[in-house]
Design a protein around this motif. Structure first.
Motif, PDB file in Angstrom:
ATOM      1  N   ALA A   1       0.127  -2.633   1.350  1.00  0.00           N
ATOM      2  CA  ALA A   1       1.278  -1.743   1.539  1.00  0.00           C
ATOM      3  C   ALA A   1       2.031  -2.095   2.817  1.00  0.00           C
ATOM      4  CB  ALA A   1       0.818  -0.283   1.585  1.00  0.00           C
ATOM      5  N   CYS A   2       1.298  -2.392   3.882  1.00  0.00           N
ATOM      6  CA  CYS A   2       1.939  -2.791   5.142  1.00  0.00           C
ATOM      7  C   CYS A   2       2.691  -4.107   4.954  1.00  0.00           C
ATOM      8  CB  CYS A   2       0.904  -2.922   6.247  1.00  0.00           C
ATOM      9  SG  CYS A   2       0.206  -1.347   6.771  1.00  0.00           S
ATOM     10  N   ALA A   3       2.082  -5.043   4.238  1.00  0.00           N
ATOM     11  CA  ALA A   3       2.750  -6.321   3.980  1.00  0.00           C
ATOM     12  C   ALA A   3       4.014  -6.096   3.156  1.00  0.00           C
ATOM     13  CB  ALA A   3       1.795  -7.272   3.253  1.00  0.00           C
ATOM     14  N   ARG A   4       3.920  -5.253   2.130  1.00  0.00           N
ATOM     15  CA  ARG A   4       5.067  -4.955   1.258  1.00  0.00           C
ATOM     16  C   ARG A   4       6.186  -4.302   2.049  1.00  0.00           C
ATOM     17  NH1 ARG A   4       8.908  -3.304  -1.421  1.00  0.00           N
ATOM     18  NH2 ARG A   4       8.975  -2.874  -3.635  1.00  0.00           N
ATOM     19  N   SER A   5       5.829  -3.359   2.935  1.00  0.00           N
ATOM     20  CA  SER A   5       6.846  -2.649   3.710  1.00  0.00           C
ATOM     21  C   SER A   5       7.543  -3.551   4.726  1.00  0.00           C
ATOM     22  CB  SER A   5       6.239  -1.442   4.424  1.00  0.00           C
ATOM     23  OG  SER A   5       5.465  -1.847   5.529  1.00  0.00           O
ATOM     24  N   ARG A   6       6.917  -4.664   5.023  1.00  0.00           N
ATOM     25  CA  ARG A   6       7.508  -5.613   5.966  1.00  0.00           C
ATOM     26  C   ARG A   6       8.145  -6.801   5.255  1.00  0.00           C
ATOM     27  NH1 ARG A   6       3.648  -5.438  11.227  1.00  0.00           N
ATOM     28  NH2 ARG A   6       3.672  -3.182  11.422  1.00  0.00           N
ATOM     29  N   GLY A   7       8.331  -6.665   3.950  1.00  0.00           N
ATOM     30  CA  GLY A   7       9.089  -7.648   3.202  1.00  0.00           C
ATOM     31  C   GLY A   7       8.304  -8.757   2.540  1.00  0.00           C
ATOM     32  N   ALA A   8       6.974  -8.713   2.602  1.00  0.00           N
ATOM     33  CA  ALA A   8       6.177  -9.767   1.969  1.00  0.00           C
ATOM     34  C   ALA A   8       6.323  -9.687   0.452  1.00  0.00           C
ATOM     35  CB  ALA A   8       4.704  -9.641   2.360  1.00  0.00           C
TER      36      ALA A   8
ATOM     37  N   LEU B   1       0.733   5.724   2.452  1.00  0.00           N
ATOM     38  CA  LEU B   1       1.045   4.322   2.704  1.00  0.00           C
ATOM     39  C   LEU B   1       2.544   4.033   2.640  1.00  0.00           C
ATOM     40  CD1 LEU B   1      -1.891   2.711   0.709  1.00  0.00           C
ATOM     41  CD2 LEU B   1      -1.752   3.198   3.161  1.00  0.00           C
ATOM     42  N   PRO B   2       2.987   2.980   3.368  1.00  0.00           N
ATOM     43  CA  PRO B   2       4.423   2.704   3.517  1.00  0.00           C
ATOM     44  C   PRO B   2       5.034   1.787   2.468  1.00  0.00           C
ATOM     45  CG  PRO B   2       3.204   1.233   4.916  1.00  0.00           C
ATOM     46  CD  PRO B   2       2.192   2.135   4.246  1.00  0.00           C
ATOM     47  N   ALA B   3       4.664   1.967   1.233  1.00  0.00           N
ATOM     48  CA  ALA B   3       5.255   1.152   0.165  1.00  0.00           C
ATOM     49  C   ALA B   3       5.441   2.049  -1.052  1.00  0.00           C
ATOM     50  CB  ALA B   3       4.354  -0.033  -0.167  1.00  0.00           C
ATOM     51  N   PRO B   4       6.328   1.668  -1.961  1.00  0.00           N
ATOM     52  CA  PRO B   4       6.552   2.494  -3.154  1.00  0.00           C
ATOM     53  C   PRO B   4       5.255   2.687  -3.951  1.00  0.00           C
ATOM     54  CG  PRO B   4       8.233   0.789  -2.972  1.00  0.00           C
ATOM     55  CD  PRO B   4       7.190   0.480  -1.937  1.00  0.00           C
ATOM     56  N   SER B   5       5.017   3.907  -4.368  1.00  0.00           N
ATOM     57  CA  SER B   5       3.786   4.203  -5.109  1.00  0.00           C
ATOM     58  C   SER B   5       3.674   3.379  -6.383  1.00  0.00           C
ATOM     59  CB  SER B   5       3.673   5.693  -5.415  1.00  0.00           C
ATOM     60  OG  SER B   5       4.716   6.115  -6.260  1.00  0.00           O
ATOM     61  N   THR B   6       4.806   3.083  -7.029  1.00  0.00           N
ATOM     62  CA  THR B   6       4.740   2.281  -8.253  1.00  0.00           C
ATOM     63  C   THR B   6       4.211   0.876  -7.960  1.00  0.00           C
ATOM     64  OG1 THR B   6       7.078   1.732  -8.008  1.00  0.00           O
ATOM     65  CG2 THR B   6       6.536   3.531  -9.500  1.00  0.00           C
ATOM     66  N   SER B   7       4.608   0.295  -6.839  1.00  0.00           N
ATOM     67  CA  SER B   7       4.104  -1.030  -6.456  1.00  0.00           C
ATOM     68  C   SER B   7       2.604  -0.980  -6.200  1.00  0.00           C
ATOM     69  CB  SER B   7       4.801  -1.537  -5.190  1.00  0.00           C
ATOM     70  OG  SER B   7       6.164  -1.735  -5.404  1.00  0.00           O
ATOM     71  N   LEU B   8       2.160   0.050  -5.492  1.00  0.00           N
ATOM     72  CA  LEU B   8       0.743   0.157  -5.148  1.00  0.00           C
ATOM     73  C   LEU B   8      -0.111   0.477  -6.368  1.00  0.00           C
ATOM     74  CD1 LEU B   8       1.090   1.983  -1.734  1.00  0.00           C
ATOM     75  CD2 LEU B   8       0.834  -0.470  -2.188  1.00  0.00           C
ATOM     76  N   ARG B   9       0.392   1.319  -7.231  1.00  0.00           N
ATOM     77  CA  ARG B   9      -0.344   1.609  -8.470  1.00  0.00           C
ATOM     78  C   ARG B   9      -0.462   0.348  -9.326  1.00  0.00           C
ATOM     79  NH1 ARG B   9      -1.488   6.782  -8.984  1.00  0.00           N
ATOM     80  NH2 ARG B   9      -0.321   8.300  -7.759  1.00  0.00           N
ATOM     81  N   GLY B  10       0.583  -0.478  -9.292  1.00  0.00           N
ATOM     82  CA  GLY B  10       0.545  -1.746 -10.024  1.00  0.00           C
ATOM     83  C   GLY B  10      -0.543  -2.674  -9.518  1.00  0.00           C
ATOM     84  N   VAL B  11      -0.785  -2.659  -8.216  1.00  0.00           N
ATOM     85  CA  VAL B  11      -1.839  -3.482  -7.623  1.00  0.00           C
ATOM     86  C   VAL B  11      -3.204  -3.055  -8.140  1.00  0.00           C
ATOM     87  CG1 VAL B  11      -3.024  -4.023  -5.453  1.00  0.00           C
ATOM     88  CG2 VAL B  11      -0.539  -4.026  -5.529  1.00  0.00           C
ATOM     89  N   LEU B  12      -3.407  -1.756  -8.292  1.00  0.00           N
ATOM     90  CA  LEU B  12      -4.707  -1.213  -8.684  1.00  0.00           C
ATOM     91  C   LEU B  12      -4.921  -1.106 -10.191  1.00  0.00           C
ATOM     92  CD1 LEU B  12      -5.087   1.744  -6.158  1.00  0.00           C
ATOM     93  CD2 LEU B  12      -6.195  -0.498  -6.063  1.00  0.00           C
TER      94      LEU B  12
END
Length: 129
Positions: free
Chosen positions: A59-66, A22-33
């Motif tokens: 992840a797509c939203a995060r990578s696009r600045g959301a 996925l196109p976002a930092p793993s720490t951000s995505l792990r935080g979501v889960l």
């Protein structure tokens, strides 16, 4: 096994493998889960398909600045098996909108096609943005 590896049941996805695609930092995505467990914050080792699609959309939203990408995860997750019927509309400074894909008219915004995201997740593809 659709999109999963190792001992993950069919219809479930290995969290580490999915996050790596996925196109976002793993720490951000792990935080979501992550959830609070007896040993502190814990990330599940695998997640069901509708959670995987929701995480990919976030992840797509995060990578696009959301800024509110966690909200995107929650909004998409609750759609369950109907996720592919919707798109996510991201506009600067506004909350994400979930709209039916059928009859959707393009707008001046970032639009995430959940059917396309679901296809990529299940196929095991890397999602670039």
């Amino acid at each position: 096994m659709s999109g999963s590896t190792g001992d993950v049941p069919d219809g479930w996805f290995d969290t580490g493998e999915l996050i790596a695609r996925l196109p976002a930092p793993s720490t951000s995505l792990r935080g979501v889960l992550s959830t609070k467990g007896p040993n502190g914050r814990e990330v599940p080792t695998s997640i069901p398909r509708h959670h995987a699609v929701a995480l990919a959309a976030a992840a797509c939203a995060r990578s696009r600045g959301a800024k509110r990408f966690t909200t995107v995860y929650e909004q998409v997750r609750v759609l369950g098996h109907r996720q592919a019927e919707f798109v996510v509309v991201l506009r600067s400074g506004k909350p994400a909108e979930i709209r039916p894909a059928a009859g959707f008219t393009p707008v001046a915004a970032i639009v995430l096609d959940l059917a396309e995201i679901e296809r990529a997740v299940v196929a095991g593809e890397t999602i670039a943005h």
